[in-house]
Design a protein around this motif. Structure first.
Motif, PDB file in Angstrom:
ATOM      1  N   MET A 161      -3.545  -3.724 -13.772  1.00 54.52           N
ATOM      2  CA  MET A 161      -5.121  -4.350 -13.807  1.00 54.52           C
ATOM      3  C   MET A 161      -5.003  -5.225 -12.430  1.00 54.52           C
ATOM      4  SD  MET A 161      -7.127  -3.632 -16.183  1.00 54.52           S
ATOM      5  CE  MET A 161      -7.025  -3.370 -18.040  1.00 54.52           C
ATOM      6  N   THR A 162      -4.861  -4.509 -11.304  1.00 46.13           N
ATOM      7  CA  THR A 162      -4.643  -4.975 -10.178  1.00 46.13           C
ATOM      8  C   THR A 162      -5.207  -4.353  -8.973  1.00 46.13           C
ATOM      9  OG1 THR A 162      -2.546  -6.335 -10.702  1.00 46.13           O
ATOM     10  CG2 THR A 162      -2.799  -5.798  -8.263  1.00 46.13           C
ATOM     11  N   THR A 163      -5.543  -4.884  -7.762  1.00 52.45           N
ATOM     12  CA  THR A 163      -5.927  -3.980  -6.737  1.00 52.45           C
ATOM     13  C   THR A 163      -5.091  -4.535  -5.657  1.00 52.45           C
ATOM     14  OG1 THR A 163      -8.056  -3.608  -7.506  1.00 52.45           O
ATOM     15  CG2 THR A 163      -7.672  -3.162  -5.137  1.00 52.45           C
ATOM     16  N   ILE A 164      -4.329  -3.898  -4.818  1.00 55.40           N
ATOM     17  CA  ILE A 164      -3.527  -3.983  -3.701  1.00 55.40           C
ATOM     18  C   ILE A 164      -3.760  -2.926  -2.502  1.00 55.40           C
ATOM     19  CG2 ILE A 164      -1.032  -4.225  -2.807  1.00 55.40           C
ATOM     20  CD1 ILE A 164      -0.243  -4.944  -5.581  1.00 55.40           C
ATOM     21  N   PRO A 184      12.619 -10.828   2.665  1.00 58.36           N
ATOM     22  CA  PRO A 184      13.560 -11.571   3.852  1.00 58.36           C
ATOM     23  C   PRO A 184      13.476 -10.701   5.110  1.00 58.36           C
ATOM     24  CG  PRO A 184      14.612 -11.507   1.570  1.00 58.36           C
ATOM     25  CD  PRO A 184      13.418 -10.620   1.591  1.00 58.36           C
ATOM     26  N   ASN A 185      13.314  -9.399   5.287  1.00 58.63           N
ATOM     27  CA  ASN A 185      13.161  -8.810   6.557  1.00 58.63           C
ATOM     28  C   ASN A 185      11.751  -9.026   7.225  1.00 58.63           C
ATOM     29  OD1 ASN A 185      11.592  -7.004   5.151  1.00 58.63           O
ATOM     30  ND2 ASN A 185      13.099  -5.351   5.245  1.00 58.63           N
ATOM     31  N   GLY A 186      10.886  -9.611   6.463  1.00 63.74           N
ATOM     32  CA  GLY A 186       9.621 -10.007   7.129  1.00 63.74           C
ATOM     33  C   GLY A 186       8.643  -8.704   6.625  1.00 63.74           C
ATOM     34  N   SER A 187       8.971  -7.770   5.918  1.00 68.60           N
ATOM     35  CA  SER A 187       8.049  -6.891   5.380  1.00 68.60           C
ATOM     36  C   SER A 187       7.198  -7.542   4.221  1.00 68.60           C
ATOM     37  CB  SER A 187       8.699  -5.407   4.829  1.00 68.60           C
ATOM     38  OG  SER A 187       9.622  -5.845   4.161  1.00 68.60           O
ATOM     39  N   LEU A 188       6.250  -6.939   3.818  1.00 68.19           N
ATOM     40  CA  LEU A 188       5.271  -7.392   2.916  1.00 68.19           C
ATOM     41  C   LEU A 188       5.470  -6.510   1.693  1.00 68.19           C
ATOM     42  CD1 LEU A 188       2.134  -8.413   4.922  1.00 68.19           C
ATOM     43  CD2 LEU A 188       3.972  -9.964   4.250  1.00 68.19           C
ATOM     44  N   MET A 189       5.393  -6.859   0.255  1.00 63.81           N
ATOM     45  CA  MET A 189       5.398  -6.171  -0.726  1.00 63.81           C
ATOM     46  C   MET A 189       4.447  -6.620  -1.878  1.00 63.81           C
ATOM     47  SD  MET A 189       8.762  -5.809  -3.474  1.00 63.81           S
ATOM     48  CE  MET A 189       7.980  -6.863  -5.072  1.00 63.81           C
ATOM     49  N   GLY A 190       3.737  -5.646  -2.200  1.00 55.76           N
ATOM     50  CA  GLY A 190       2.845  -6.056  -3.270  1.00 55.76           C
ATOM     51  C   GLY A 190       3.086  -4.977  -4.584  1.00 55.76           C
ATOM     52  N   ALA A 191       2.866  -5.564  -5.873  1.00 57.19           N
ATOM     53  CA  ALA A 191       3.169  -4.699  -7.133  1.00 57.19           C
ATOM     54  C   ALA A 191       2.297  -4.818  -8.073  1.00 57.19           C
ATOM     55  CB  ALA A 191       4.479  -5.284  -7.534  1.00 57.19           C
ATOM     56  N   VAL A 227       4.668   0.023  -6.268  1.00 55.79           N
ATOM     57  CA  VAL A 227       4.970  -1.050  -5.439  1.00 55.79           C
ATOM     58  C   VAL A 227       4.753  -0.506  -4.088  1.00 55.79           C
ATOM     59  CG1 VAL A 227       7.243  -2.359  -4.600  1.00 55.79           C
ATOM     60  CG2 VAL A 227       6.802  -2.125  -6.962  1.00 55.79           C
ATOM     61  N   VAL A 228       4.239  -1.358  -3.328  1.00 51.41           N
ATOM     62  CA  VAL A 228       3.716  -1.144  -1.989  1.00 51.41           C
ATOM     63  C   VAL A 228       4.595  -1.801  -0.914  1.00 51.41           C
ATOM     64  CG1 VAL A 228       2.160  -0.770  -0.011  1.00 51.41           C
ATOM     65  CG2 VAL A 228       1.615  -0.101  -2.541  1.00 51.41           C
ATOM     66  N   VAL A 229       5.437  -1.305   0.054  1.00 50.03           N
ATOM     67  CA  VAL A 229       6.000  -2.213   1.107  1.00 50.03           C
ATOM     68  C   VAL A 229       5.336  -1.772   2.427  1.00 50.03           C
ATOM     69  CG1 VAL A 229       8.291  -2.700   2.062  1.00 50.03           C
ATOM     70  CG2 VAL A 229       8.178  -2.302  -0.343  1.00 50.03           C
ATOM     71  N   LEU A 230       4.978  -2.724   2.961  1.00 52.66           N
ATOM     72  CA  LEU A 230       4.244  -2.732   4.236  1.00 52.66           C
ATOM     73  C   LEU A 230       5.383  -3.245   5.452  1.00 52.66           C
ATOM     74  CD1 LEU A 230       2.160  -2.032   6.455  1.00 52.66           C
ATOM     75  CD2 LEU A 230       1.225  -4.221   5.883  1.00 52.66           C
TER      76      LEU A 230
END
Length: 144
Positions: A1-4, A35-42, A73-76
């Protein structure tokens, strides 16, 4: 129940903030800066998403036991998007946009139409009753 939603072009990730625990409604930021500066959404099971975060950040091999895996999980990163869907094998997307969760299909269509991740999540929230609340946006460092 999310939108990323995430976009390489915009260097940003956006998510709705609606969280339902039992029958109680809360609001939370669903995007983390790694920590490496990338973004994570789950999206999906909170426990499984937390286990995946430890795997992505620290390399700790997850033990899900006999649980049915219910997460995305999305990692940008700069220049690419990596997707995990119910397992530890990463999918490095050729696409430069990605959207997951219950409003993911609507958000993906809007991203492909050229909208920003924030606009795509806002639009998805109009048609997905599992998503809502304030839209949280994070941008890769060095991107505006």
């Amino acid at each position: 129940m999310t939108t990323i939603a995430a976009s390489v072009k915009h260097g940003s990730m956006a998510a709705d903030s609606k969280v339902v625990v039992g029958g109680t409604l809360y609001y939370a930021n669903k995007i983390k800066r790694l920590p490496n500066g990338s973004l994570m959404g789950a999206a999906g099971s909170y426990e499984q998403c937390a286990i995946m975060e430890r795997y992505i950040v620290d390399g700790v091999k997850p033990d899900f036991g006999d649980q049915e895996l219910e997460f995305q999980v999305v990692v940008l990163e700069r220049g690419c998007i990596i997707l995990y869907t119910g397992g530890i094998e990463p999918i490095r997307l050729i696409d430069k946009v990605c959207a997951v969760g219950s409003g993911g299909d609507a958000a993906l269509a809007l991203l492909r139409y050229g909208l920003t991740p924030a606009e795509a999540v806002k639009g998805a929230c109009l048609v997905d009753n599992g998503s809502g609340g304030a839209i949280c946006v994070e941008t890769l460092k060095g991107k505006r």
